[in-house]
Design a protein around this motif. Structure first.
Motif, PDB file in Angstrom:
ATOM      1  N   LEU A 142       0.896  -1.164  -0.190  1.00 32.46           N
ATOM      2  CA  LEU A 142      -0.087   0.071   0.212  1.00 32.46           C
ATOM      3  C   LEU A 142       0.809   1.121  -0.020  1.00 32.46           C
ATOM      4  CD1 LEU A 142      -3.252   0.668   0.211  1.00 32.46           C
ATOM      5  CD2 LEU A 142      -2.670   0.983   2.516  1.00 32.46           C
ATOM      6  N   LEU A 143       2.112   1.273   0.459  1.00 29.78           N
ATOM      7  CA  LEU A 143       3.001   2.315   0.881  1.00 29.78           C
ATOM      8  C   LEU A 143       4.107   2.370  -0.249  1.00 29.78           C
ATOM      9  CD1 LEU A 143       2.985   3.025   4.381  1.00 29.78           C
ATOM     10  CD2 LEU A 143       1.409   4.463   3.040  1.00 29.78           C
ATOM     11  N   GLN A 171      11.179   9.582   4.259  1.00 26.23           N
ATOM     12  CA  GLN A 171       9.999  10.465   5.008  1.00 26.23           C
ATOM     13  C   GLN A 171       9.237  11.107   3.482  1.00 26.23           C
ATOM     14  OE1 GLN A 171      11.002  13.382   7.799  1.00 26.23           O
ATOM     15  NE2 GLN A 171       9.395  14.826   7.085  1.00 26.23           N
ATOM     16  N   LYS A 172       9.892  11.576   2.304  1.00 32.69           N
ATOM     17  CA  LYS A 172       9.384  12.005   1.296  1.00 32.69           C
ATOM     18  C   LYS A 172       8.378  10.875   0.718  1.00 32.69           C
ATOM     19  CE  LYS A 172       9.850  14.390  -3.182  1.00 32.69           C
ATOM     20  NZ  LYS A 172       8.798  13.618  -3.613  1.00 32.69           N
ATOM     21  N   ALA A 173       8.639   9.624   0.746  1.00 39.69           N
ATOM     22  CA  ALA A 173       8.117   8.393  -0.009  1.00 39.69           C
ATOM     23  C   ALA A 173       6.641   8.483   0.744  1.00 39.69           C
ATOM     24  CB  ALA A 173       8.735   7.261  -0.064  1.00 39.69           C
ATOM     25  N   LEU A 174       7.017   8.432   2.144  1.00 43.54           N
ATOM     26  CA  LEU A 174       5.791   8.375   2.965  1.00 43.54           C
ATOM     27  C   LEU A 174       4.908   9.629   2.850  1.00 43.54           C
ATOM     28  CD1 LEU A 174       7.426   6.834   6.203  1.00 43.54           C
ATOM     29  CD2 LEU A 174       5.756   5.788   4.658  1.00 43.54           C
ATOM     30  N   ASP A 175       5.419  10.718   2.834  1.00 42.74           N
ATOM     31  CA  ASP A 175       4.417  11.930   2.860  1.00 42.74           C
ATOM     32  C   ASP A 175       3.417  11.882   1.490  1.00 42.74           C
ATOM     33  OD1 ASP A 175       5.053  12.735   5.045  1.00 42.74           O
ATOM     34  OD2 ASP A 175       6.617  14.258   4.182  1.00 42.74           O
ATOM     35  N   ASP A 176       4.354  11.564   0.455  1.00 42.43           N
ATOM     36  CA  ASP A 176       3.473  11.402  -1.101  1.00 42.43           C
ATOM     37  C   ASP A 176       2.618  10.142  -0.728  1.00 42.43           C
ATOM     38  OD1 ASP A 176       5.242  13.178  -2.040  1.00 42.43           O
ATOM     39  OD2 ASP A 176       6.548  11.805  -2.960  1.00 42.43           O
ATOM     40  N   SER A 177       2.790   8.966  -0.169  1.00 39.83           N
ATOM     41  CA  SER A 177       1.799   8.034  -0.042  1.00 39.83           C
ATOM     42  C   SER A 177       0.596   8.322   0.936  1.00 39.83           C
ATOM     43  CB  SER A 177       2.657   6.814   0.430  1.00 39.83           C
ATOM     44  OG  SER A 177       3.255   6.280  -0.446  1.00 39.83           O
TER      45      SER A 177
END
Length: 292
Positions: A142-143, A171-177
């Motif tokens: 999902l992420l 962090q950027k990948a998580l914020d985008d997800s």
């Protein structure tokens, strides 16, 4: 949990998408579609055999739970041992959940097909978002794929399942997800999924509350309504994602008889402090009752 009556479908995804075919088989088999990442199932390694950072001759030895990040921030970086130590236990979610040994195999191995988005007309971008949701549930990412350590564990209660994952992404990948997940109740509020056999499923996506844990969070409920053996069937999945720095917790739970949001919320409330303990180099308590 009683499923909501379906609204009139307004969108269609066609072309035999694997997530749709998996949902169809899940409905027929009465099992839960779950999410995870590409990692092995936790095999009892809940961190009880991992000690916190010891002190030798007055010098603190680095914890096996984290390593020093090579990034300019220099923050702690989760290890595989740390990810496993951060996983929740049966005691964390209570009720009648029983831990299983095969949570990593809770997905169908069907091939990926292309999606025809013509029926979305001018809302083709929404079609891509909805397809990504179905595909990521099918692929158990999902992420997205973790960029670092990851671990998962799963639990069963009657015909419901709960899957819990801890992983590093950046962090950027998580914020985008998280931004993407936040957009889904609007972009994919309701649509129709059609597999190669022509079977239709009405999919509804709404926002779910998530306990105020971690640095950021997002919750969803995904309801799939269709038929199995000519019998109306509803599959309900409650999803919660919590970011802690560059790492995240993902919880998915539910089944053909409703969601399991209470258990999802408790998993978040108990699991987030466990991850924070690990990132601080501490071994989480084996039983939540031991926490002050």
């Amino acid at each position: 949990m009683t499923a909501r009556p379906p609204r009139a479908p307004r969108r269609t995804v066609t072309g035999g998408a694997p997530a749709v075919r998996f949902l169809a088989s899940a409905l027929a088999a009465g099992v839960l579609l779950t999410t995870s990442a590409c990692s092995d199932d936790d095999s009892g390694g809940q961190g009880s055999d991992v000690s916190a950072s010891p002190v030798v001759d007055g010098t603190r030895v680095p914890s096996p739970l984290t390593t020093t990040s090579p990034t300019p921030s220099g923050g702690p970086r989760l290890t595989v041992a740390g990810a496993r130590a951060a996983l929740i236990t049966e005691a964390d979610i209570e009720d009648d959940w029983t831990k299983v040994a095969d949570a990593a195999s809770w997905r169908d191995k069907l091939l990926v097909d292309k999606v025809d988005v013509a029926d979305f007309l001018t809302a083709k971008a929404d079609a891509a978002h909805c397809q990504r949701l179905l595909d990521s549930l099918y692929d158990q990412d999902l992420l997205g794929k973790p960029s670092g350590a990851s671990a998962l564990t799963g639990f069963e209660e009657a015909d419901s399942r709960l899957l819990y994952q801890v992983a590093s992404y950046g962090q950027k990948a998580l914020d985008d997800s998280l931004d993407w997940l936040k957009s889904l109740p609007t972009q994919c509020d309701q649509f129709t999924a059609v597999d190669s056999a022509g079977d239709k499923r009405t999919v509804q996506v709404t926002e779910n509350p998530v306990p105020k844990e971690g640095d950021a969070r997002q919750g969803l409920q995904v309801v799939v309504q269709g038929t199995a053996d000519d019998v109306p069937t509803t599959l309900t999945l409650d999803v919660a994602v919590v970011r802690v720095g560059t790492d995240a917790i993902t919880v998915t739970a539910g089944g053909p008889h409703g969601g399991a949001n209470d258990s999802v919320e408790r998993a978040v409330q108990q699991g987030t402090p466990r991850l924070k303990d690990v990132l601080a180099g501490r071994t989480p308590a084996a039983d939540p009752s031991e926490v002050d």
